[in-house]
Write a protein that holds these residues in place. Structure first.
Motif, PDB file in Angstrom:
ATOM      1  N   TYR A   1       2.026  -8.677 -21.812  1.00  0.00           N
ATOM      2  CA  TYR A   1       2.299  -7.254 -21.991  1.00  0.00           C
ATOM      3  C   TYR A   1       2.841  -6.739 -20.667  1.00  0.00           C
ATOM      4  O   TYR A   1       2.097  -6.457 -19.738  1.00  0.00           O
ATOM      5  CB  TYR A   1       0.991  -6.582 -22.393  1.00  0.00           C
ATOM      6  CG  TYR A   1       1.056  -5.167 -22.893  1.00  0.00           C
ATOM      7  CD1 TYR A   1       2.229  -4.414 -22.894  1.00  0.00           C
ATOM      8  CD2 TYR A   1      -0.103  -4.566 -23.380  1.00  0.00           C
ATOM      9  CE1 TYR A   1       2.245  -3.114 -23.360  1.00  0.00           C
ATOM     10  CE2 TYR A   1      -0.099  -3.266 -23.852  1.00  0.00           C
ATOM     11  CZ  TYR A   1       1.059  -2.541 -23.836  1.00  0.00           C
ATOM     12  OH  TYR A   1       1.069  -1.244 -24.299  1.00  0.00           O
ATOM     13  N   LYS A   2       4.170  -6.617 -20.586  1.00  0.00           N
ATOM     14  CA  LYS A   2       4.847  -6.439 -19.309  1.00  0.00           C
ATOM     15  C   LYS A   2       4.712  -5.025 -18.758  1.00  0.00           C
ATOM     16  O   LYS A   2       4.422  -4.078 -19.469  1.00  0.00           O
ATOM     17  CB  LYS A   2       6.327  -6.792 -19.464  1.00  0.00           C
ATOM     18  CG  LYS A   2       6.577  -8.248 -19.827  1.00  0.00           C
ATOM     19  CD  LYS A   2       8.048  -8.597 -19.902  1.00  0.00           C
ATOM     20  CE  LYS A   2       8.787  -7.890 -21.000  1.00  0.00           C
ATOM     21  NZ  LYS A   2      10.111  -8.473 -21.300  1.00  0.00           N
ATOM     22  N   GLY A   3       4.957  -4.928 -17.462  1.00  0.00           N
ATOM     23  CA  GLY A   3       4.935  -3.655 -16.759  1.00  0.00           C
ATOM     24  C   GLY A   3       4.562  -3.885 -15.311  1.00  0.00           C
ATOM     25  O   GLY A   3       4.428  -5.019 -14.853  1.00  0.00           O
ATOM     26  N   ALA A   4       4.365  -2.796 -14.581  1.00  0.00           N
ATOM     27  CA  ALA A   4       3.913  -2.918 -13.195  1.00  0.00           C
ATOM     28  C   ALA A   4       2.537  -3.558 -13.123  1.00  0.00           C
ATOM     29  O   ALA A   4       2.153  -4.104 -12.091  1.00  0.00           O
ATOM     30  CB  ALA A   4       3.884  -1.541 -12.534  1.00  0.00           C
TER      31      ALA A   4
ATOM     32  N   GLY B   1      -9.757  -0.902 -13.567  1.00  0.00           N
ATOM     33  CA  GLY B   1      -9.072   0.318 -13.149  1.00  0.00           C
ATOM     34  C   GLY B   1      -8.470   0.251 -11.767  1.00  0.00           C
ATOM     35  O   GLY B   1      -7.622   1.077 -11.421  1.00  0.00           O
ATOM     36  N   HIS B   2      -8.907  -0.708 -10.951  1.00  0.00           N
ATOM     37  CA  HIS B   2      -8.291  -0.887  -9.641  1.00  0.00           C
ATOM     38  C   HIS B   2      -6.899  -1.507  -9.729  1.00  0.00           C
ATOM     39  O   HIS B   2      -6.090  -1.360  -8.799  1.00  0.00           O
ATOM     40  CB  HIS B   2      -9.165  -1.792  -8.754  1.00  0.00           C
ATOM     41  CG  HIS B   2     -10.453  -1.166  -8.335  1.00  0.00           C
ATOM     42  ND1 HIS B   2     -11.655  -1.832  -8.424  1.00  0.00           N
ATOM     43  CD2 HIS B   2     -10.738   0.066  -7.826  1.00  0.00           C
ATOM     44  CE1 HIS B   2     -12.627  -1.045  -7.985  1.00  0.00           C
ATOM     45  NE2 HIS B   2     -12.086   0.115  -7.620  1.00  0.00           N
ATOM     46  N   LEU B   3      -6.607  -2.213 -10.824  1.00  0.00           N
ATOM     47  CA  LEU B   3      -5.340  -2.924 -10.957  1.00  0.00           C
ATOM     48  C   LEU B   3      -4.437  -2.340 -12.029  1.00  0.00           C
ATOM     49  O   LEU B   3      -3.211  -2.420 -11.920  1.00  0.00           O
ATOM     50  CB  LEU B   3      -5.582  -4.409 -11.259  1.00  0.00           C
ATOM     51  CG  LEU B   3      -6.353  -5.220 -10.201  1.00  0.00           C
ATOM     52  CD1 LEU B   3      -6.355  -6.698 -10.571  1.00  0.00           C
ATOM     53  CD2 LEU B   3      -5.760  -5.037  -8.817  1.00  0.00           C
ATOM     54  N   LEU B   4      -5.019  -1.797 -13.096  1.00  0.00           N
ATOM     55  CA  LEU B   4      -4.206  -1.224 -14.155  1.00  0.00           C
ATOM     56  C   LEU B   4      -3.584   0.077 -13.679  1.00  0.00           C
ATOM     57  O   LEU B   4      -4.216   0.868 -12.972  1.00  0.00           O
ATOM     58  CB  LEU B   4      -5.063  -0.968 -15.401  1.00  0.00           C
ATOM     59  CG  LEU B   4      -5.599  -2.219 -16.113  1.00  0.00           C
ATOM     60  CD1 LEU B   4      -6.598  -1.815 -17.189  1.00  0.00           C
ATOM     61  CD2 LEU B   4      -4.465  -3.038 -16.714  1.00  0.00           C
ATOM     62  N   MET B   5      -2.347   0.300 -14.079  1.00  0.00           N
ATOM     63  CA  MET B   5      -1.667   1.539 -13.704  1.00  0.00           C
ATOM     64  C   MET B   5      -2.057   2.674 -14.649  1.00  0.00           C
ATOM     65  O   MET B   5      -2.317   2.422 -15.832  1.00  0.00           O
ATOM     66  CB  MET B   5      -0.154   1.316 -13.748  1.00  0.00           C
ATOM     67  CG  MET B   5       0.336   0.300 -12.727  1.00  0.00           C
ATOM     68  SD  MET B   5       0.078   0.813 -11.013  1.00  0.00           S
ATOM     69  CE  MET B   5       1.372   2.060 -10.861  1.00  0.00           C
ATOM     70  N   PRO B   6      -2.105   3.918 -14.135  1.00  0.00           N
ATOM     71  CA  PRO B   6      -1.768   4.335 -12.774  1.00  0.00           C
ATOM     72  C   PRO B   6      -2.910   4.211 -11.780  1.00  0.00           C
ATOM     73  O   PRO B   6      -2.794   4.635 -10.636  1.00  0.00           O
ATOM     74  CB  PRO B   6      -1.391   5.799 -12.966  1.00  0.00           C
ATOM     75  CG  PRO B   6      -2.294   6.255 -14.071  1.00  0.00           C
ATOM     76  CD  PRO B   6      -2.401   5.079 -15.011  1.00  0.00           C
ATOM     77  N   GLY B   7      -4.034   3.608 -12.232  1.00  0.00           N
ATOM     78  CA  GLY B   7      -5.185   3.506 -11.357  1.00  0.00           C
ATOM     79  C   GLY B   7      -4.890   2.834 -10.034  1.00  0.00           C
ATOM     80  O   GLY B   7      -5.383   3.263  -8.987  1.00  0.00           O
ATOM     81  N   ARG B   8      -4.085   1.772 -10.071  1.00  0.00           N
ATOM     82  CA  ARG B   8      -3.794   1.056  -8.829  1.00  0.00           C
ATOM     83  C   ARG B   8      -3.140   1.974  -7.804  1.00  0.00           C
ATOM     84  O   ARG B   8      -3.466   1.926  -6.616  1.00  0.00           O
ATOM     85  CB  ARG B   8      -2.910  -0.155  -9.111  1.00  0.00           C
ATOM     86  CG  ARG B   8      -2.749  -1.054  -7.896  1.00  0.00           C
ATOM     87  CD  ARG B   8      -2.188  -2.403  -8.270  1.00  0.00           C
ATOM     88  NE  ARG B   8      -0.750  -2.397  -8.400  1.00  0.00           N
ATOM     89  CZ  ARG B   8      -0.076  -2.813  -9.471  1.00  0.00           C
ATOM     90  NH1 ARG B   8      -0.726  -3.231 -10.533  1.00  0.00           N
ATOM     91  NH2 ARG B   8       1.222  -2.794  -9.498  1.00  0.00           N
TER      92      ARG B   8
END
Length: 497
Positions: A406-409, A184-191
């Protein structure tokens, strides 16, 4: 020894690590003291002018960290107020509560003042449900007044497993976590909700900070041992021959971007295979990249007899779904690696199982879907709210015996065996038309040089982000492709842990 900031552990795995530390004789209250000290240090370093530090405490160990931080801040001369629920008697949190002077007011009593800084020590990473109304009201007051928040482990209301809010959620300026990052620290929107992350060593031995998660932050240690090595006796074919399939005349630019990126990623040769009516247009753009006019399946079968062709990219601007499926089946039969992107992915939305069956055995298929393409190919996974992005990517990789990018921010790279990485350092300006075509080409170029698929995908995603940083804000996809460089062994070695 420096803390390993590359391994990611789920909240459940972190609980097992804590339990293993206790079984090994490490005093859990000592760990809590260290955690609270780190929180206090972050507050002192970043908010030296705070008029009051408001510590909102839950009843568990996250609240215990907050009580320790409150006591240390008081000892430093900071005005501190505590709000929340008292801990249950007997545990570490109860001891920390008892050792902290002053009272604990009900959570609903907090009213923001100018100069407040909030320490969120309510729930941390262990909560995977919506917060209650009392906490939601506190979150709303902090948000409405712009009160800075320092979160302990994870902002309350944010899932440490998925990186998604479970309901109302604090937006922290700083998050202080311990021993290892959580997904959750890296996955968005958690980051974004975590703000600046501080990963702190509280005394848990490195040998214990491991789990069966097989999940990492993308970093050079995942792929540097497999990077292509320059050889003085090499020639162009020893660096691989990448074939990129072009769509019709009107959409041939996407293949050009992929081809240029593949050549710049180190492939010895790159050929763009175009429909006959697109060859002259492609030729007007290329010098170092070769051309081949390619009609239907028979022409492709003849060309595939050339064993020097070492990898393929199909999909950017390709268009024709029937032709994409037919070509993919032929490529699968060669036993060589294939990258499917864009139209190459969407073409298989109605025949996903057949795609997986065609690429059985050793892993040699890579897919690079963005969110929409993933949803078209894996609607069942995309619609499941219980799954994190990592969960979805892993399940998709297992279904197709493929590496899924699996692309994205928060791009997730997943292999069929469960190995996964989250990329977290790509610049925001990568979100531009054609960027994905460049990524597909980089990956194809590395596969042409015989890198294993998972390692090539991790390297390609890192190279993609590095090229974007070189290109700078305002770049176009053409700029991006022009900034791709072959992997640098010395830089990769320097980044290993």
């Amino acid at each position: 020894m420096a803390i390993d900031d590359t391994r990611l552990v789920t909240p459940a795995a972190m609980g097992a690590i804590d339990a293993a530390a206790a079984r090994g004789g490490i005093d859990s209250f000592t760990l809590m003291q260290a955690a609270g000290a780190h929180v206090a240090a972050v507050v002192l370093a970043h908010y030296p002018d705070a008029l009051r530090v408001v510590v909102v405490c839950g009843p568990g160990n996250n609240g215990g960290d907050g009580h320790v931080a409150a006591r240390l801040l008081m000892q430093s001369g900071v005005a501190v107020a505590r709000f929340g629920a008292p801990p249950k008697p007997g545990g570490d949190a109860a001891r920390a509560f008892t050792e902290c002077p002053g009272s604990l007011a009900p959570l609903e009593d907090w009213q923001p003042r100018a100069g407040d800084v909030v320490i969120d020590a309510l729930f941390g990473a262990g909560l995977d449900r919506a917060v209650g109304d009392d906490v939601a009201a506190v979150i709303a007051r902090a948000e409405a007044t712009g009160t800075p928040v320092v979160a302990v482990d994870l902002p309350s209301g944010l899932s440490g497993r998925t990186g998604a809010p479970t309901g109302p959620c604090f937006r922290a300026e700083h998050t202080v976590t311990f021993a290892a990052r959580k997904p959750g620290h890296l996955l968005m929107p958690g980051r974004a909700l975590c703000g600046r992350l501080h990963l702190c060593d509280i005394g848990i031995p490195a040998r214990l900070i491991a789990s069966d998660d097989r999940l990492w932050r993308n970093h050079p240690g995942l792929y540097s041992d497999h990077l292509p090595v320059a050889d003085a006796a090499a020639h162009k074919y020893t660096h691989g021959h990448l074939a990129v399939f072009s769509g019709p005349l009107i959409s041939s630019g996407a293949a050009r971007l992929a081809a240029v990126a593949g050549l710049r990623a180190g492939a010895g040769l790159v050929t763009v295979a175009s429909p006959p009516n697109a060859v002259l247009t492609q030729a007007s753009h290329f010098t170092a990249i070769m051309q081949r006019a390619l009609g239907g399946a028979d022409a492709l079968a003849d060309w595939l007899g050339d064993r020097r062709l070492s990898a393929f990219v199909l999909g950017p601007g390709f268009g024709d779904a029937d032709k994409a499926r037919a070509f993919t089946r032929q490529l699968a039969d060669t036993g060589r690696p294939v990258v499917l992107d864009a139209d190459g992915i969407t073409a298989h939305a109605a025949c996903r199982d057949a795609l997986g069956a065609a690429f059985g055995g050793a892993v040699r298929l890579a897919l690079t879907p963005h969110e929409g393409e993933f949803a078209r190919l894996f609607p069942d996974l995309a619609k499941d709210p219980a799954l994190s992005k990592v969960d979805r990517a892993r399940a998709a990789a297992a279904m197709l015996n493929a590496v899924v990018v699996y692309k994205g921010a928060d791009t997730v790279i997943a292999a069929p065996d469960g190995r996964s990485a989250i990329n977290a350092d790509a610049p925001a300006w990568l979100a531009t038309a054609g960027s994905g075509d460049v990524l597909a080409g980089i990956l194809g170029g590395l596969l042409a040089q015989a890198m294993p698929v998972f390692e090539a995908a991790c390297a390609a995603v890192a190279m993609h982000g590095l090229a974007a940083r070189r290109a700078g804000i305002g770049m176009t996809a053409e700029d991006l492709a022009g900034q791709v460089r072959p992997p640098d062994h010395s830089a990769a070695d320097a980044g290993r842990t």
